[in-house]
Design an enzyme around this catalytic site. Structure first.
Site, mmCIF file in Angstrom:
data_model
loop_
_atom_site.group_PDB
_atom_site.id
_atom_site.type_symbol
_atom_site.label_atom_id
_atom_site.label_comp_id
_atom_site.label_asym_id
_atom_site.label_seq_id
_atom_site.Cartn_x
_atom_site.Cartn_y
_atom_site.Cartn_z
ATOM 1 N N ASP A 1 -2.547 2.181 -4.490
ATOM 2 C CA ASP A 1 -3.766 2.367 -3.720
ATOM 3 C C ASP A 1 -4.835 1.416 -4.241
ATOM 4 O OD1 ASP A 1 -2.667 4.357 -2.091
ATOM 5 O OD2 ASP A 1 -2.838 5.754 -3.767
ATOM 6 N N HIS B 1 0.815 -1.223 0.000
ATOM 7 C CA HIS B 1 0.000 0.000 0.000
ATOM 8 C C HIS B 1 0.844 1.267 0.000
ATOM 9 C CE1 HIS B 1 -3.757 2.002 0.022
ATOM 10 N NE2 HIS B 1 -4.448 1.081 0.676
#
Lengths: 429, 327
Positions: A409, A405
């Site tokens: 995204d 992450h």
């Protein structure tokens, strides 16, 4: 005055780039304390200081590319007060077993070598930077993250013995050491940061010796889970068409191409196509930057006796279905007979894990660092499926993705997964 | 179980293998009417005849050379070198020939040969009846080297060595011959080559040893047990192949290693054992690996003082264990 030289960070590496100095000129440094970061095209590593002392002169500025063996800094004698500041406990992270941290090529000059160099004899001596610990003690300190600086030793000359440390752990008197420095991207934490004592094996228990492969897997998995923020997503792909096509085609394919037509090469091609559409997924988090990899090198997880290896299909997007199938066949065979070369195991840019082979229908895989994503293909199962408000029986395969992450995204992950799904559902040769 | 001396266990292994397998035969100096200098083969000539108990001239190269040829032709010779001190003329036949035959013929030939020889000091044998030769041979791939110390291990390993399809150098410590007695299981008893014996378990210090020194180490360990020091004693039994697993398991437990052998220190068995520990178990170690060995002098002298100065004694072993325990 001892000179620190650019280390060789890989067999084929000839130069390294100074990333960041972790010590400034005039600052005290303990032996094995991280001195600077060096980046190569393969890896970024913290370089531990081979000597205790003071960083007296820096020859290479941040960003400079230096040939292997060329001087990068000089370590002088530390003054008393500075040496006090550096305790040997700070050595522990740089000593993690199995890490790729290379010792810098060093050149101590006898006349001015720090006391700790000449004191590296069998007697437990006091050096300028404090107490010396045996490898067994240091390993226990690292595993249990404890502080033994205040522990009275029962060994000769007050040495802290491994038994002293074990007794401390058993008594529950261990307190966690202060975290050493700030976390660095490629620093490997201990494989078992166990704060609790483990009951010793009792009658009937079996103690299994940990193999080097197991240790490496443990370290890499802990590294991944503790440094990469994993995010997870899953899509359901209707693979009825490709499943039917595969049924009719597989005999002829095998006869013609010499490799089995499984779902794995089909999945690899779907992932290649999706990566070309979303190059951001084919990437690496490198601390202060993200590197998008040009080559699409697909790692495939292969289970072997007592472990797992991930051989890599290089430039998989250049291959045909038959080419991928043959590459899978060859790499899996080499993996099982332990004949993979280093080249066949490195530089993967994403991993495909065939978790469905053993019947799994959903899994949360662990990213293979320094990659940014791992994708699974789950078991193909027949399910009641709604198409145009009618229920049909279709062959469904779940596809799960874990992504870093820091790099990506959720939105791009979803689009990437949709692309893989679309390619599986509309697959044709 | 019968209690035997080491010497009797050698005799019984030879006798039962000769009874069991007609291709087994003996060659050596004085093994016929004289029945071997230690009386190991007394009566063998009458029982098995001249074809199977072959008295030879004093010619070690020929003894082993002929045995190599016989072994390649399908026999299972047990060649005796009367004292290890005289094995050097046969070095080429053992190292240059026997050890390489399987490899040289790509597995087409084998050399099921046993070379037995008494070795070691402590019997006032002076310069030419005291030597330890294991370090000269354990370097050689293709050659197995056994050096058991108890009657049971001697009988079991010698039986395995005779049945082994490749050459084995079988070292018998001459001081143990009549000194050491022990029970030997009845019947067809074998001990696998390449497996060490944990002679005593303990948690404080591991002593890794073989031969006569196993018994001295056990004596030292018993003394120290009274002082609360628990010593683990590993008897290697086979020098090559060496049982790395048993060594490393023990170090994982005690974290401290003392290697004891009578043979000279430099380049001896202890060098390999300590290298294995350093390579495989550095992060288990809580003290430097220590060696207590014979001194690096050319030979063991005849005078009692020389002999005592050369050979590690139970007292010296106990001191070395204690120093490691206190470290």
């Amino acid at each position: 005055m001892p000179t620190v030289r650019m280390p060789q960070l890989g067999e084929t590496v000839t130069e390294g780039t100074v990333g960041r100095w972790l010590k400034k000129e005039g600052e005290a440094v303990a032996k094995y304390e991280p001195l600077l970061e060096v980046e190569t095209d393969k890896v970024a590593s913290e370089i531990p200081s081979p000597f205790a002392g003071m960083l007296s002169k820096v020859f290479a500025e941040e960003g400079a590319t230096i040939p292997v063996g060329a001087p990068i800094c000089e370590i002088g004698e530390a003054t008393g007060a500075q040496a006090q500041a550096s305790k040997p406990v700070a050595e522990a992270p740089a000593q993690s077993a199995g890490t790729a941290v290379a010792s810098p090529v060093s050149e101590p000059v006898a006349a001015s070598a720090p006391a700790s160099v000449s004191a590296a004899r069998s007697a437990p001596s006091q050096s300028t930077d404090g107490v010396r610990y045996s490898p067994a003690v240091r390993k226990l300190v690292r595993q249990h993250r404890i502080d033994v600086k205040q522990l009275p030793g029962t060994g000769r000359g007050g040495r802290v013995t491994a038994v002293d440390v074990l007794k401390l752990i058993e008594s529950g008197g261990a307190r966690p050491a202060a975290p050493a420095a700030s976390a660095q991207p490629l620093q490997m934490p201990a494989a078992h940061p166990q704060p609790l004592p483990i009951a010793p094996p009792g009658e009937g228990d079996t103690v299994v010796r940990v193999t080097q492969m197991r240790k490496t897997i443990a370290e890499r998995m802990v590294l991944s889970k503790t440094t990469i923020p994993h995010a997870w997503s899953m899509v359901e792909a209707d693979v009825t068409a490709v499943a039917k096509w595969r049924e009719t085609e597989k005999e002829a394919f095998k006869a013609r191409e010499g490799a089995n037509l499984t779902f794995l090469p089909i999945m690899v091609l779907a992932v290649c196509g999706a990566l070309r559409e979303f190059p951001a997924v084919n990437s690496t988090w490198a601390g202060d930057k993200i590197i998008l990899r040009k080559g699409i090198n697909i790692g495939i997880a292969v289970e072997i006796e007592d472990g797992l290896v991930v051989p890599v299909i290089r430039d998989a997007d250049d291959l045909s279905l038959a080419g991928v199938a043959r590459a899978v066949h060859s790499l899996a065979g080499k993996a099982r007979s332990r004949k993979l070369t280093m080249e066949e195991m490195t530089d993967g840019s994403i991993t495909v894990d065939n978790t469905g082979a053993l019947g799994s229908i959903a899994s949360v895989p662990i990213i293979n660092p320094p990659q940014a994503a791992i994708i699974t293909m789950e078991a193909v199962v027949k399910r009641p499926w709604v198409i145009n408000d009618a229920i049909a029986i279709r062959s469904i395969m779940n596809v799960c993705l874990c992504l870093d992450h820091r790099v990506l995204d959720g939105a791009i992950a979803s689009r990437f997964l949709q692309s893989v799904k679309r390619r599986l559902e509309t697959f044709s040769v | 179980m019968a209690v035997k001396t080491v010497l009797e266990s050698v005799r019984d292994a030879l006798h039962s293998e000769m009874e069991r397998d007609p291709s087994v035969f003996l060659m050596g100096e004085d093994i016929g009417p004289r029945g071997n200098v230690f009386r190991i083969t007394a009566g063998f000539l009458d029982e098995f005849g001249r074809d199977r108990v072959v008295d030879t001239p004093l010619a070690e190269a020929s003894i082993v050379g002929i045995a190599v040829g016989a072994a390649m032709a399908g026999m299972r010779p047990v060649a005796e070198i009367q004292f290890a001190d005289f094995i050097y003329p046969a070095y080429n036949q053992i190292v240059g020939e026997a050890a390489k035959i399987r490899y040289r013929s790509a597995g087409g030939n084998s050399c099921p040969l046993v070379v037995r020889t008494p070795y070691g000091g402590g019997v006032r044998g002076a310069l030419s009846h005291s030597v330890s030769v294991e370090a000269l041979f354990y370097h050689v791939p293709g050659l197995k080297v056994c050096a058991p110390s108890t009657p049971a291990d001697t009988q079991g390993l010698l039986t395995s060595a005779i049945r082994d399809d490749d050459p084995v150098l079988f070292l018998e410590h001459k001081r143990t011959y009549r000194l050491i007695k022990g029970e030997v299981p009845a019947g067809d008893y074998t001990v696998p080559i390449g497996k060490a014996d944990v002679a005593r378990t303990g948690k404080d210090v591991s002593v890794i040893t073989y031969g006569l020194m196993r018994h001295f180490a056990m004596e030292a360990a018993e003394q120290l047990a009274g002082q609360g020091i628990e010593t683990e004693v590993i008897d290697l039994r086979s020098i090559r192949p060496m049982d790395r697993e048993t060594i490393l398991n023990s170090i994982g437990k005690t974290r401290k290693a003392l290697i004891v052998h009578e043979d000279q220190k430099f380049g001896g068995i202890g060098a390999e054992v300590s290298a294995i520990i350093a390579e495989e178990a550095l992060f288990e170690l809580d003290a430097p690996v220590k060696r207590l060995c014979g001194p690096d002098v050319p030979a063991m002298g005849y005078a009692k003082e020389y002999e005592e100065a050369f050979m590690p004694s139970p007292a010296r072993i106990a001191d070395a264990i204690k120093a490691l325990a206190d470290f």
